[in-house]
Design a protein around this motif. Structure first.
Motif, short mmCIF file in Angstrom:
data_model
loop_
_atom_site.label_atom_id
_atom_site.label_comp_id
_atom_site.label_asym_id
_atom_site.label_seq_id
_atom_site.Cartn_x
_atom_site.Cartn_y
_atom_site.Cartn_z
N LYS A 160 -4.62 -2.95 -18.69
CA LYS A 160 -4.19 -2.22 -17.66
C LYS A 160 -3.63 -1.05 -16.91
O LYS A 160 -4.00 -1.03 -16.14
N ALA A 161 -4.02 0.12 -17.99
CA ALA A 161 -4.08 1.70 -17.32
C ALA A 161 -5.72 1.40 -16.90
O ALA A 161 -5.85 2.17 -15.60
N TYR A 162 -6.82 0.57 -16.75
CA TYR A 162 -7.80 0.99 -16.51
C TYR A 162 -7.83 0.42 -15.25
O TYR A 162 -8.65 0.84 -14.73
N ARG A 163 -7.25 -0.96 -15.34
CA ARG A 163 -7.45 -1.43 -13.85
C ARG A 163 -6.64 -0.83 -12.50
O ARG A 163 -6.79 -0.91 -11.31
N ASP A 164 -4.79 -0.61 -12.68
CA ASP A 164 -5.01 0.48 -12.43
C ASP A 164 -5.64 1.72 -11.63
O ASP A 164 -5.18 2.41 -10.41
N HIS A 165 -6.21 2.24 -12.25
CA HIS A 165 -6.97 3.29 -11.99
C HIS A 165 -7.74 3.31 -11.33
O HIS A 165 -8.58 3.60 -9.88
N ILE A 166 -8.53 2.47 -11.89
CA ILE A 166 -10.11 1.54 -10.05
C ILE A 166 -8.97 1.07 -8.90
O ILE A 166 -10.05 1.61 -8.47
N HIS A 167 -8.36 0.76 -8.87
CA HIS A 167 -7.56 -0.37 -7.79
C HIS A 167 -6.73 1.58 -7.22
O HIS A 167 -7.16 1.14 -6.29
N GLY A 168 -7.12 2.58 -7.51
CA GLY A 168 -6.59 3.47 -7.28
C GLY A 168 -8.20 4.63 -6.80
O GLY A 168 -7.33 5.41 -5.87
N LEU A 169 -8.90 4.06 -6.87
CA LEU A 169 -9.80 4.98 -6.29
C LEU A 169 -10.42 4.16 -5.11
O LEU A 169 -10.89 2.94 -4.55
N ASN A 170 -11.55 5.41 -3.90
CA ASN A 170 -11.80 4.55 -3.47
C ASN A 170 -13.83 4.79 -3.67
O ASN A 170 -14.21 5.62 -4.59
N PRO A 171 -14.05 3.57 -2.89
CA PRO A 171 -15.94 3.67 -3.94
C PRO A 171 -17.37 4.55 -2.82
O PRO A 171 -16.51 5.30 -1.82
N PRO A 172 -18.03 4.96 -3.46
CA PRO A 172 -18.40 4.53 -4.11
C PRO A 172 -18.31 5.16 -6.44
O PRO A 172 -17.78 6.05 -6.18
N LEU A 173 -18.37 3.88 -6.36
CA LEU A 173 -17.94 3.94 -8.18
C LEU A 173 -18.61 2.97 -8.95
O LEU A 173 -18.78 1.93 -8.01
N VAL A 174 -19.41 3.37 -9.79
CA VAL A 174 -19.95 1.94 -10.90
C VAL A 174 -18.56 1.33 -11.64
O VAL A 174 -17.98 2.37 -12.93
N PRO A 175 -17.81 -0.07 -11.92
CA PRO A 175 -17.25 -0.41 -13.00
C PRO A 175 -17.38 -0.75 -14.20
O PRO A 175 -18.80 -0.14 -13.82
N TYR A 176 -16.43 -0.37 -15.14
CA TYR A 176 -17.29 -1.55 -16.62
C TYR A 176 -17.08 -2.71 -15.76
O TYR A 176 -15.90 -3.15 -15.78
N ILE A 177 -18.38 -3.23 -16.55
CA ILE A 177 -18.75 -4.46 -16.59
C ILE A 177 -17.63 -5.26 -17.08
O ILE A 177 -17.73 -6.63 -17.04
N GLY A 178 -17.63 -5.41 -18.29
CA GLY A 178 -17.30 -5.55 -19.54
C GLY A 178 -15.48 -6.33 -19.51
O GLY A 178 -15.32 -6.71 -19.75
N VAL A 179 -14.76 -5.34 -18.09
CA VAL A 179 -13.94 -6.00 -18.08
C VAL A 179 -13.82 -7.76 -16.78
O VAL A 179 -12.81 -8.14 -17.58
N TYR A 180 -15.38 -7.01 -16.14
CA TYR A 180 -14.96 -8.79 -16.01
C TYR A 180 -15.37 -9.88 -16.81
O TYR A 180 -15.09 -10.61 -16.09
N LEU A 181 -16.61 -9.54 -17.48
CA LEU A 181 -17.39 -10.53 -18.30
C LEU A 181 -16.06 -10.90 -19.43
O LEU A 181 -16.04 -11.96 -19.17
#
Length: 318
Positions: A160-181
């Motif tokens: 949850k904390a990770y998702r909140d953080h990444i959704h507040g960022l503007n690209p470019p960025l490199v996500p952690y693929i493990g969340v999506y997998l």
């Protein structure tokens, strides 16, 4: 742009004791470009293959870029652990840990969540987490930053904390693929392909939503300059890595609960190594004598020669 030509990179990948702020900044930029290059090649087709693949070997064949991203994560994390655990002196160990936290700061500022979480896993590994004395000597501000990033990128409550953080960022960025997998695995395992003989469009929608999020982070890092030599090194396994068990063994040696036992183990290991060397030297000497006796012929059965000698008994007397 291209910052390199032919030859090998002189960047001190595995000697963090000589890193300055410039090396930290350079490495953070290059590892980010390296991570992004692989991540941006992941296609929807590859993601669908990952959902349907039945085994790890099948995923490796059908999902090469996803496999590479996962491997990069593991290699980078293990590299950090190795860099820390191989330092025998407390002062040098603390220095390397501080440098890695500085690297984490740079990666986090570049929105490279992939490598940020990889370094966090370094500090959470069994071999490093037990180094309490070393942790206590790190600057309080750096320890505080480490804890802050752990909270922001926490895996708790389904990230949850990770998702909140990444959704507040503007690209470019490199996500952690493990969340999506993880999301894809839950969607695939928890939802049938068919409902009463009809296509389960709800499942299709959930998979598509994950794919869209993966694809939306393909905006390139146009502000970073590529160093071709460093990129070549990163692609060709520049990291010094030990196994997890070896890192843990080293960790117990450099910061053990029983220093006297650690010293005794080292002395015994040195003694065993010397004995092994003596044995090999004796074997080489016997081979040489056998060759001389046969006029240089290789027809001598050296195993028969060795059987006449109690090598263990002989070497134990040295």
């Amino acid at each position: 742009e291209d910052g390199g030509g032919g030859g090998e990179s002189k960047f001190p990948f595995n000697d963090l004791l000589v890193w300055t702020d410039a090396e930290v900044s350079t490495f953070a930029a290059q590892i980010t470009l390296h991570n992004f290059s692989t991540y941006s090649k992941i296609t929807p087709k590859e993601i669908m293959h990952y959902v349907k693949a039945k085994s790890a070997s099948e995923k490796k064949i059908l999902c090469p870029n996803i496999t590479k991203v996962v491997q990069q994560f593991n290699d980078f994390s293990n590299w950090g652990t190795t860099m820390i655990c191989k330092q025998c002196l407390s002062q040098e160990r603390v220095s390397v840990m501080s440098t890695l936290i500085s690297l984490l700061q740079e990666l986090f500022s570049l929105n490279n969540l992939h490598s940020s979480l990889s370094l966090l896993s370094t500090f959470s590994s069994a071999a490093v987490a037990r180094l309490k004395t070393s942790f206590e000597q790190i600057e309080p501000s750096k320890r505080a930053f480490l804890e802050d990033v752990k909270e922001r990128l926490s895996h708790l409550s389904s990230y949850k904390a990770y998702r909140d953080h990444i959704h507040g960022l503007n690209p470019p960025l490199v996500p952690y693929i493990g969340v999506y997998l993880t999301d894809l695995t839950f969607v695939n395992d928890g939802n049938p392909d068919l409902l009463q003989g009809l296509i389960n469009f709800s499942k299709c929608y959930k998979v598509a939503r994950v794919i869209v999020e993966i694809q939306q982070y393909h905006t390139p890092y146009v502000s970073l300059t590529t160093d071709r030599l460093i990129q070549w090194a990163l692609t060709n396994a520049c990291f010094e890595n030990e196994t997890e068990s070896e890192n843990y063994r080293l960790s117990k040696l450099v910061e053990g609960t029983d220093p006297e036992k650690a010293i005794r183990d080292l002395i015994m290991a040195e003694k065993a190594l010397k004995q092994k060397i003596r044995k090999m030297e004796l074997q080489a000497s016997l081979c040489s004598c056998g060759d001389d006796a046969s006029g240089g012929s290789s027809n001598l059965d050296t195993s028969a020669v060795f059987s006449d000698f109690d090598l263990e008994g002989i070497t134990s007397k040295f």
